[in-house]
Design an enzyme around this catalytic site. Sequence first.
Site, short mmCIF file in Angstrom:
data_model
loop_
_atom_site.label_atom_id
_atom_site.label_comp_id
_atom_site.label_asym_id
_atom_site.label_seq_id
_atom_site.Cartn_x
_atom_site.Cartn_y
_atom_site.Cartn_z
N LYS A 1 4.21 0.47 9.91
CA LYS A 1 4.36 1.70 8.93
C LYS A 1 3.78 2.81 9.94
O LYS A 1 4.05 3.73 9.63
CB LYS A 1 3.55 1.38 7.73
CG LYS A 1 4.27 0.97 6.83
CD LYS A 1 3.89 1.06 5.22
CE LYS A 1 2.85 -0.05 5.08
NZ LYS A 1 2.43 -0.16 3.54
N GLU A 23 0.91 -1.17 0.00
CA GLU A 23 -0.06 -0.36 0.00
C GLU A 23 1.06 1.38 0.01
O GLU A 23 1.73 1.41 0.82
CB GLU A 23 -0.80 0.14 1.23
CG GLU A 23 -1.89 1.21 1.19
CD GLU A 23 -2.81 1.05 2.38
OE1 GLU A 23 -2.78 0.02 3.25
OE2 GLU A 23 -3.33 2.15 2.54
N ARG A 34 5.32 -12.66 9.65
CA ARG A 34 6.09 -11.68 9.06
C ARG A 34 7.56 -11.80 9.84
O ARG A 34 7.72 -12.34 10.78
CB ARG A 34 5.21 -10.39 9.60
CG ARG A 34 4.66 -10.13 10.79
CD ARG A 34 4.03 -8.75 10.95
NE ARG A 34 3.17 -8.33 9.78
CZ ARG A 34 2.95 -7.10 9.37
NH1 ARG A 34 4.00 -6.38 9.11
NH2 ARG A 34 1.86 -7.07 8.42
#
Length: 562
Positions: free
Chosen positions: A272, A37, A262
């Site tokens: 983020k 994104e 992850r």
Amino acid sequence: MTTGEAVPVNNFIRSIINEDLEKNKNNGKVATRFPPEPNGYLHIGHSKSICLNFGIARDYQGTCNLRFDDTNPAKEDIEYVDSIKEDVKWLGFDWSNLHFASDYFDQLYDYAVQMIKTGKAYVDSLSAEEIREYRGTLTKPGKDSPYRNRSVEENLDLFERMKAGEFEEGAHILRAKIDMASGNINMRDPAIYRIKKAHHHRTGDKWCIYPMYDYTHCISDAIEGITHSLCTLEFEDHRPLYDWVLDELKTESHPQQIEFARLNLTYTVLSKRKLLELVKNNYVNGWSDPRMPTIAGFRRRGYTPASIRNFCEIIGVAKAHSTVELGVLEHCLREDLNKNADRVMVVLRPLKVIIDNYPEDQVEEFDADNNPEDPAMGNRKVPFSKVLYIEKDDFQEEPPKGFFRLAPGREVRLKHTYYIKCENFVKDEQTGEITELHCTYDPESRGGGTPDGRKVKGTLHWVSAQHALKAEVRLYDHLFTRTNPDDKDIADYKDVLNPNSLETINDAMVEPSLAEAPIGKGYQFMRQGYFCVDSQDSKPGNLVFNRSVSLKDSWAKEKVKA
Ligand code: ATP
Ligand code: MG
């Protein structure tokens, strides 16, 4: 692949692909994608996903698309799009196709209309708060919205008018009609479209309704004919929705979603939202601050693409959550730079040395090898003269046991040149600081030994005072003081920011060969660590170096112990 890089090892995802290929599933095709994104810069966690997706495409002669998941116009920006492209390329990968989810907005809209027509989607007019209440909890089933049984005609009409901009944000949403009592909350009639009167960086003001992530992602995968849609574990519970949407829409292709754990790293945050906060509130100097775990930060710090790719191979891909030691990443960089970085001499904290018996105006040039482990990396000339600098802490007035460097009456070797002996020193009586050493050199020791075969224990790096260039050197330490800045006992991760994460040395002295050091090249400052020119602040005549990593490899030592 560069030589010396780790060979891709098998992992559970590659095993699935191997089986699929054996069964000729997807007609033997392998198609992956990396779907960021564009709401921030890529970080080291993303490189795990990048290496996985692009690495699989490379090894199976498949394809890997770069797709921007740009469905949230409020948080997205073209700056992020550009930085992401740059970072993927820098890591050494290239996409088969470049896509934006926003390119599919028309198709996504048509699919939503199709779902309304088949009775699988409806417009809900509850408020956001009511929707939350109606959703239930992990232990309590949700209940149906009073709007759930609107007719197809009414739904079509409302959805059309949502698109036309007739309603305010939050007045209506389009929801999938699945099961409000499902044990999986993601299946309790998830939102698929919402009203958002925001300008989009690509579609401008064309839309005031935007599709939700879960709905967009699976359809984008299907449109692109992705075969294996690899994502992180938090999407495991979303997989039933991924499959439901594609089954209901009867899309031509139905990619298989596979989840992996992850990357988490010690001393690092990889959210983020948090990284954005560090940037916006100036805890660091922008996204490419060398202390940031962003790819741009690592690049500026002096990390090489090969070291990051190697790291991603070493840590592997699995289903189980784990946290990787930051030392592993540092180890990968040292391994690369040890092979490829030129050795140079830089004195970080200079102490003046005068060679009393060396001719006043004489300058000798010595050949210095760039890498003792690789003669092919060549030699360079280093000038030697009467006044030199050595490292302050390479001299001690009263040397403790085990200190083999300079001290009064003691002899050491200066790298590449002569033996020198300390005859006396000048001390600032007020501060106690040693300001100058007076030494003599032995002309017979040229080349590193003497006819009488006497031994010295220490070898020091040095620079010639009249030839050296002054430089700024930035020494970095962990950005956080705790191995896990997100630990439960820490109220806010910003409370454990390391106040000493950056130490700036303003008057280091570097050997003259560094005057033209190119950006992106790694150097080993002998006995200090690996450094590179700072890509933003270094200028000819005003050199700035970043320490990429120190020489001490604590992780390699642990490996030996284990
Ligand atoms: P957010 O969605 O909160 O903005 P994100 O970290 O999921 O953040 P994306 O841009 O959606 O960011 O991530 C793109 C891809 O990178 C996704 O497939 C995601 O699963 C993967 N990814 C993100 N963080 C990590 C990580 N720490 N380790 C491995 N893969 C990751
Ligand atoms: Mg995400």
